[in-house]
Design a protein around this motif. Sequence first.
Motif, PDB file in Angstrom:
ATOM      1  N   CYS A   1       0.809  -1.237   0.000  1.00 47.80           N
ATOM      2  CA  CYS A   1       0.000   0.000   0.000  1.00 47.80           C
ATOM      3  C   CYS A   1       0.834   1.276   0.000  1.00 47.80           C
ATOM      4  O   CYS A   1       0.273   2.368  -0.021  1.00 47.80           O
ATOM      5  N   PHE A   2       2.155   1.150   0.051  1.00 44.77           N
ATOM      6  CA  PHE A   2       3.093   2.276   0.009  1.00 44.77           C
ATOM      7  C   PHE A   2       3.142   3.114   1.285  1.00 44.77           C
ATOM      8  O   PHE A   2       3.781   4.159   1.311  1.00 44.77           O
ATOM      9  N   ALA A   3       2.478   2.685   2.366  1.00 41.27           N
ATOM     10  CA  ALA A   3       2.580   3.388   3.644  1.00 41.27           C
ATOM     11  C   ALA A   3       4.018   3.255   4.167  1.00 41.27           C
ATOM     12  O   ALA A   3       4.775   2.389   3.716  1.00 41.27           O
ATOM     13  N   THR A   4       4.394   4.083   5.114  1.00 40.89           N
ATOM     14  CA  THR A   4       5.780   4.099   5.573  1.00 40.89           C
ATOM     15  C   THR A   4       5.951   3.793   7.058  1.00 40.89           C
ATOM     16  O   THR A   4       7.057   3.890   7.580  1.00 40.89           O
ATOM     17  N   GLU A   5       4.897   3.412   7.757  1.00 40.50           N
ATOM     18  CA  GLU A   5       4.993   3.096   9.176  1.00 40.50           C
ATOM     19  C   GLU A   5       4.867   1.589   9.391  1.00 40.50           C
ATOM     20  O   GLU A   5       3.970   0.949   8.825  1.00 40.50           O
ATOM     21  N   PHE A   6       5.749   1.036  10.234  1.00 41.25           N
ATOM     22  CA  PHE A   6       5.760  -0.397  10.522  1.00 41.25           C
ATOM     23  C   PHE A   6       5.879  -0.614  12.021  1.00 41.25           C
ATOM     24  O   PHE A   6       6.394   0.237  12.742  1.00 41.25           O
ATOM     25  N   ARG A   7       5.427  -1.773  12.474  1.00 41.80           N
ATOM     26  CA  ARG A   7       5.620  -2.184  13.873  1.00 41.80           C
ATOM     27  C   ARG A   7       6.157  -3.613  13.857  1.00 41.80           C
ATOM     28  O   ARG A   7       5.879  -4.380  12.935  1.00 41.80           O
ATOM     29  N   LYS A   8       6.906  -3.966  14.885  1.00 41.58           N
ATOM     30  CA  LYS A   8       7.436  -5.326  15.021  1.00 41.58           C
ATOM     31  C   LYS A   8       6.341  -6.218  15.597  1.00 41.58           C
ATOM     32  O   LYS A   8       5.673  -5.842  16.558  1.00 41.58           O
ATOM     33  N   VAL A   9       6.153  -7.401  14.998  1.00 42.06           N
ATOM     34  CA  VAL A   9       5.160  -8.362  15.491  1.00 42.06           C
ATOM     35  C   VAL A   9       5.758  -9.763  15.492  1.00 42.06           C
ATOM     36  O   VAL A   9       6.534 -10.121  14.612  1.00 42.06           O
ATOM     37  N   ASP A  10       5.409 -10.536  16.512  1.00 42.66           N
ATOM     38  CA  ASP A  10       5.836 -11.928  16.573  1.00 42.66           C
ATOM     39  C   ASP A  10       5.042 -12.746  15.563  1.00 42.66           C
ATOM     40  O   ASP A  10       3.847 -12.509  15.365  1.00 42.66           O
ATOM     41  N   VAL A  11       5.700 -13.710  14.949  1.00 44.08           N
ATOM     42  CA  VAL A  11       5.070 -14.603  13.974  1.00 44.08           C
ATOM     43  C   VAL A  11       4.782 -15.934  14.661  1.00 44.08           C
ATOM     44  O   VAL A  11       5.592 -16.420  15.456  1.00 44.08           O
ATOM     45  N   ALA A  12       3.639 -16.523  14.360  1.00 44.01           N
ATOM     46  CA  ALA A  12       3.271 -17.829  14.931  1.00 44.01           C
ATOM     47  C   ALA A  12       4.380 -18.839  14.653  1.00 44.01           C
ATOM     48  O   ALA A  12       5.006 -18.822  13.588  1.00 44.01           O
ATOM     49  N   THR A  13       4.624 -19.726  15.613  1.00 42.11           N
ATOM     50  CA  THR A  13       5.695 -20.714  15.470  1.00 42.11           C
ATOM     51  C   THR A  13       5.216 -22.023  14.865  1.00 42.11           C
ATOM     52  O   THR A  13       6.014 -22.926  14.633  1.00 42.11           O
ATOM     53  N   GLU A  14       3.926 -22.152  14.620  1.00 39.34           N
ATOM     54  CA  GLU A  14       3.378 -23.332  13.953  1.00 39.34           C
ATOM     55  C   GLU A  14       2.709 -22.896  12.664  1.00 39.34           C
ATOM     56  O   GLU A  14       2.206 -21.769  12.567  1.00 39.34           O
ATOM     57  N   GLY A  15       2.726 -23.784  11.693  1.00 35.02           N
ATOM     58  CA  GLY A  15       2.137 -23.430  10.415  1.00 35.02           C
ATOM     59  C   GLY A  15       1.830 -24.636   9.565  1.00 35.02           C
ATOM     60  O   GLY A  15       1.859 -25.780  10.035  1.00 35.02           O
ATOM     61  N   GLU A  16       1.552 -24.344   8.295  1.00 38.46           N
ATOM     62  CA  GLU A  16       1.159 -25.372   7.337  1.00 38.46           C
ATOM     63  C   GLU A  16       1.901 -25.137   6.023  1.00 38.46           C
ATOM     64  O   GLU A  16       1.966 -24.005   5.543  1.00 38.46           O
TER      65      GLU A  16
END
Length: 131
Positions: free
Chosen positions: A41-56
């Motif tokens: 979307c070309f926005a310029t603000e970000f935050r740090k987020v934890d990613v789930a440790t389980e997946g598919e």
Amino acid sequence: MPQSIPFVDYLVLGDTPHLVANECTACGARFFDRRNACAACFATEFRKVDVATEGEVRAFTIVSMAAPGIPVPFVSATVDCAGTSVRANLINVDPTPEAVHVGMKVRLAVAPVGTDEAGTEAINFGFEPQR
């Protein structure tokens, strides 16, 4: 006592190793590399987020040719971790079509990948089958 460091900036080691993504505050798109602007979307603000440790596993390929010194075969995969797409190798699994499949449930795993002259150990991540 030797020190351990993460192989990539977005891997957090410790009692509960996990990945951290940069999430766009405008649209929620997630990226593992540093960004000046969101590719969605070309926005310029970000935050740090934890990613789930389980997946598919969403997609995979069995790699049979690689650069010299890289053991083959190995499985390279795209894993959906609760909506965050992570590209990584599958580890602790036979690199065969019989052992790996789309939809396979996996979890984050860490492993040492090398040690420098000072004894500092680099730790990288992959995903292994959930048992």
